[in-house]
Scaffold this motif. Structure first.
Motif, PDB file in Angstrom:
ATOM      1  N   THR A 108       9.388  -2.144 -14.291  1.00  0.00           N
ATOM      2  CA  THR A 108       8.132  -1.964 -13.566  1.00  0.00           C
ATOM      3  C   THR A 108       8.037  -2.979 -12.443  1.00  0.00           C
ATOM      4  O   THR A 108       8.704  -4.022 -12.457  1.00  0.00           O
ATOM      5  CB  THR A 108       6.916  -2.117 -14.500  1.00  0.00           C
ATOM      6  N   GLN A 136       6.763   2.439 -12.072  1.00  0.00           N
ATOM      7  CA  GLN A 136       7.675   2.367 -13.211  1.00  0.00           C
ATOM      8  C   GLN A 136       8.796   3.371 -13.065  1.00  0.00           C
ATOM      9  O   GLN A 136       8.612   4.488 -12.561  1.00  0.00           O
ATOM     10  CB  GLN A 136       6.925   2.659 -14.513  1.00  0.00           C
ATOM     11  N   SER A 166      13.346   0.548 -19.261  1.00  0.00           N
ATOM     12  CA  SER A 166      12.146   0.636 -18.434  1.00  0.00           C
ATOM     13  C   SER A 166      12.092  -0.581 -17.529  1.00  0.00           C
ATOM     14  O   SER A 166      12.409  -1.693 -17.952  1.00  0.00           O
ATOM     15  CB  SER A 166      10.896   0.671 -19.321  1.00  0.00           C
TER      16      SER A 166
END
Length: 162
Positions: free
Chosen positions: A56, A38, A54
């Motif tokens: 990932t 991440q 964010s």
């Protein structure tokens, strides 16, 4: 461009500022458990909110980076009395509004509203916890979705890289 001065309302959330990277684990009754990498960032422009992003990706069994996983963006808005409102948008057709508390170097959030498009996965609720673990940022996400009650889904420990 110069970095703007931090808005005074952001003082309780300033521990989040920066870019964080690391690894985490995920699982849910409807999927196999997995490891993920991440990158998470909290930035500001001098106004009374944080800009959150964010992304990932899968970590394969041999430790190499695999396919992209989730992406989310949003805004963290401090409120009076150590409260915070968070809006998150996901490219999968889900939008969440969280409300919560800021105490010391820790934020606890619960969904107030979850909205989704017709084609999005059924997500009905969430609980998120973010906090410093020494100098690292740890976080955990519990999710209620696809007929399952609220339960652990994701967690990670991230190191500050900038």
């Amino acid at each position: 461009m110069d970095v703007p001065e931090l808005h005074p309302d952001l003082e309780p959330l300033k521990f989040l500022l920066g870019t964080w990277e690391g690894a985490g684990v995920g699982g849910y009754p409807t999927i196999e458990s997995f490891n993920f990498g991440q990158e998470l960032s909290f930035t500001h422009i001098g106004k009374p909110f944080l800009i959150y992003a964010s992304r990932t990706w899968m970590i394969e069994a041999d430790g190499t980076l695999g396919r992209p996983l989730a992406v989310e963006t949003g805004y963290w808005r401090p409120q009076p009395d150590h409260q915070v409102e968070v809006t998150l948008a996901h490219p999968t057709g889900i939008v969440e509004i969280y409300v919560g508390d800021v105490a010391f170097n820790r934020v606890e959030l619960r969904t107030d509203v979850v909205a989704r498009t017709e084609s999005a996965k059924e997500v009905t609720g969430g609980h998120r916890l973010y906090g410093l673990i020494g100098e690292d940022l740890g976080w955990a996400y519990d999710m209620a979705a696809v007929g399952q009650p609220l339960q652990s889904h994701l967690s990670a420990q991230l190191k500050k890289v900038s």
